[in-house]
Design a protein around this motif. Structure first.
Motif: not given
Ligand code: M6R
Length: 590
Positions: A463-476
């Motif tokens: 879930e942490g990875a999805l969040k940062v991918k989704e809004i910060a556009c960083v691959f996670a």
């Protein structure tokens, strides 16, 4: 996803449509348009924000509006809705799956299309069927369409009349001082409608003569009860400005408290027989809701000894359907309108299974379809990134897992009474934000981040990875800590960031081994744990102490600093956290 609104008013409807489109913005969109029927039918539509429409004004009491999230054809002025054909203007949410063959047929008959959309086909079909009876024309046109739709249609020679229809895309009707409405969702009618009624699949809505009528698929009149919408679903502004996502993270303790209150009032007896007898349980959801289903699967299996088969809803639908009579499907969805989750629930029902829904929207399509519905009290969640709804889903699913055990063995799990402490633990998790600020400051230029965890912490890592991918556009990537050396370690080099969640004492040493592997390759490690000694003994570069709770409940709290970290990363990188690119709040198409 696309949003539709329609209004019939005794006054000019432009303002009501514009305000409705502003309230639909949160669903995600890339173009918008309005059609108003006054002395003539006028349409204005533009690529970009709803604000672009303020350059336009037309007088008239009947109108429709649309926010488009492109599926067929790029975002452009021409592809934006409403679409006009003959006397007809139409807005559509959904996908006409057989549009290509319909379009070909219509072109052979001489029709010329302006847009690349599937929706224009519907406008043409209605126009061809229209001989003065708009309701009959809409029905005739839609009988040719395969796929999903919520449409709102007006005709140039029928001021004061609007027809809408729904199949597998959400549609509500509402009454308020400013007029009579149809709309894609309840929050978007906030302030405009005092009473609403839900349309079901295959139904038609007609506004005419100052009244709202419902019809079944044979156009037989249907009685409908209008009700007041859940008040908390109508709170669509952030006090003092700022971003919804930040405000919604701040609301987590309140949302958990309200959800617990609702759960305590929920009578689970109607599903006792199924919970007691379930030999197998399936759990389906999408995105963030899927991560909460993963937590449920782990906790329910561990506590109640019932195997839980967990799938993303889109995968579940197209696997050989193993589910059958006497089995249980748990469908989790904040919106209750996610197309894949709804279809998975329909499939399960058709195969004789019992469906329990966990949703934030008590009047959603999923709630209506389920045999038993658990409604959480998160309140309106406007930011596309799910935050408070995730914590509340977890709380509902813990409660459900506890009921599963209770109906089998007349006892609750050890952690059951600690659910009362979740709200205060969530508040204490806010004290991690200063550290999360520092972490985001250090990682804002990162090109990729691994999130590691084991057991329940793996769900939090995902879930942490999805969040940062989704809004910060960083691959996670959220990854099992023990799997790192089976492939992903190859990417770890000097400074590569790895975030590890480690809240299980039994698994802490195992996760620490993964961090040691990262450190010895020059990677940067951040560790979140509820145990001070686990942090002390770790080789991590960054350490954050989480509030203490029974381990089973940690996912509902350990995710909070990660939600906030993603938000901060997003701000640091200059994105809008409420409107991540390419994404929609409610994914109502497959
Ligand atoms: O409304 P739902 O819970 O069914 O939505 C499911 C996903 O689309 C949703 O959780 C999505 O992954 C979120 N934007 C993630 O933050």
């Amino acid at each position: 996803m696309c949003g539709i609104i329609g209004c019939v008013s005794e006054k000019d409807c432009y303002g009501a449509l514009y305000d409705g489109l502003k309230r639909l913005e949160y669903r995600g969109y890339d173009s918008a348009g309005i059609a108003v029927l006054g002395e003539k039918l006028e349409i204005f539509k533009k690529k970009g924000g709803v604000a672009n429409l303020s350059a336009f004004y037309a007088r008239g009491g009947t109108g429709i509006g649309h926010t488009r999230w492109a599926t067929h054809g790029a975002p452009s002025d021409t592809n934006a809705h409403p679409h006009r054909a003959g006397k007809i203007a139409l807005v559509h949410n959904g996908i006409v799956e057989n549009y290509a063959s319909l379009k070909e047929e219509l072109e052979e008959e001489g029709e010329r299309f302006r847009s690349e959309t599937d929706s224009e086909v519907l406008a043409k079909l209605v126009a061809r069927a229209y001989r003065g009876d708009l309701l009959a024309a809409v029905r005739e046109a839609l009988s040719r369409a395969e796929g999903s739709y919520a449409v709102a249609v007006i005709a140039e020679d029928r001021p004061g009349e609007l027809v809408a229809a729904k199949y597998k895309s959400p549609l509500v009707a509402g009454k308020g001082a400013a007029g009579l409405f149809v709309c894609s969702d309840v929050p978007a009618l906030a302030g405009a409608a005092d009473y609403i009624a839900q349309a079901e699949d295959g139904e038609f809505v007609r506004i005419a003569g100052g009244e709202i009528f419902f019809y079944d698929k044979e156009l037989r009149p249907l009685p409908k009860t209008f009700f007041r919408p859940q008040r908390e679903l109508c709170a669509l502004s952030v006090a003092g400005g700022g971003y919804f996502m930040r405000a919604e993270i701040g609301e987590i303790p309140r949302a958990l408290r309200d959800t617990l209150g609702l759960l305590k009032q929920t009578d689970f007896a109607p599903c006792a027989r199924v919970l007691r007898g379930a030999k197998r349980v399936f759990a389906v959801a999408c995105g963030t809701a899927y991560h909460s289903a993963l937590v449920f699967a782990d906790v329910a299996e561990r506590e109640a000894g019932v195997p839980v088969i967990c799938h993303t809803a889109g995968e579940f639908r197209y696997r050989p359907p193993l589910i059958g009579e006497g089995e249980l499907l748990i469908a989790v969805s904040q919106s209750g309108e996610t197309a894949d989750t709804l279809e998975a629930a329909r499939l399960a029902k058709a195969r004789g299974a019992y469906v329990v829904a966990v949703t934030n929207i008590g009047c959603s399509s999923l709630a209506a379809l389920a045999d038993f519905c658990i409604v959480m009290g998160a309140g309106a969640e406007i930011a596309v990134a799910a935050t408070k709804s995730y914590n509340c889903q977890l709380l509902c699913l813990y409660y459900l897992a506890a009921q599963l055990l209770f109906f089998k063995e007349q006892r609750y799990p050890d952690w059951f009474y600690a659910l009362d402490d979740l709200c205060s633990a969530a508040e204490r998790a806010f004290s991690c934000f200063a550290e999360a600020d520092a972490l985001a400051d250090g990682l804002k230029s990162a090109r990729a981040i691994y999130y590691l965890g084991r057991g329940l912490d793996l769900c939090t890592a995902k879930e942490g990875a999805l969040k940062v991918k989704e809004i910060a556009c960083v691959f996670a990537e959220g990854y099992p800590a023990g799997e790192l050396k089976h492939g992903s370690l190859a990417l770890v080099e000097e400074g590569f960031p790895v975030v590890c969640v480690s809240t299980s004492r039994a698994l802490a040493k195992k996760s620490e081994n993964a961090l040691a592997e990262v450190k010895s390759r020059g990677g940067f490690c951040a560790l979140f744990s509820q145990y001070g000694d686990v942090l002390e003994d770790s080789c991590a570069d960054f350490k954050c102490l989480l509030p203490a709770l029974p381990e089973a409940l940690m996912p509902a709290v350990s995710v909070i600093p990660l939600q906030y970290f993603a938000y901060k990363m997003c701000i640091e990188r200059g994105f809008d956290p409420d409107k991540p690119r390419n994404l929609a709040k409610s994914v109502t198409v497959e």
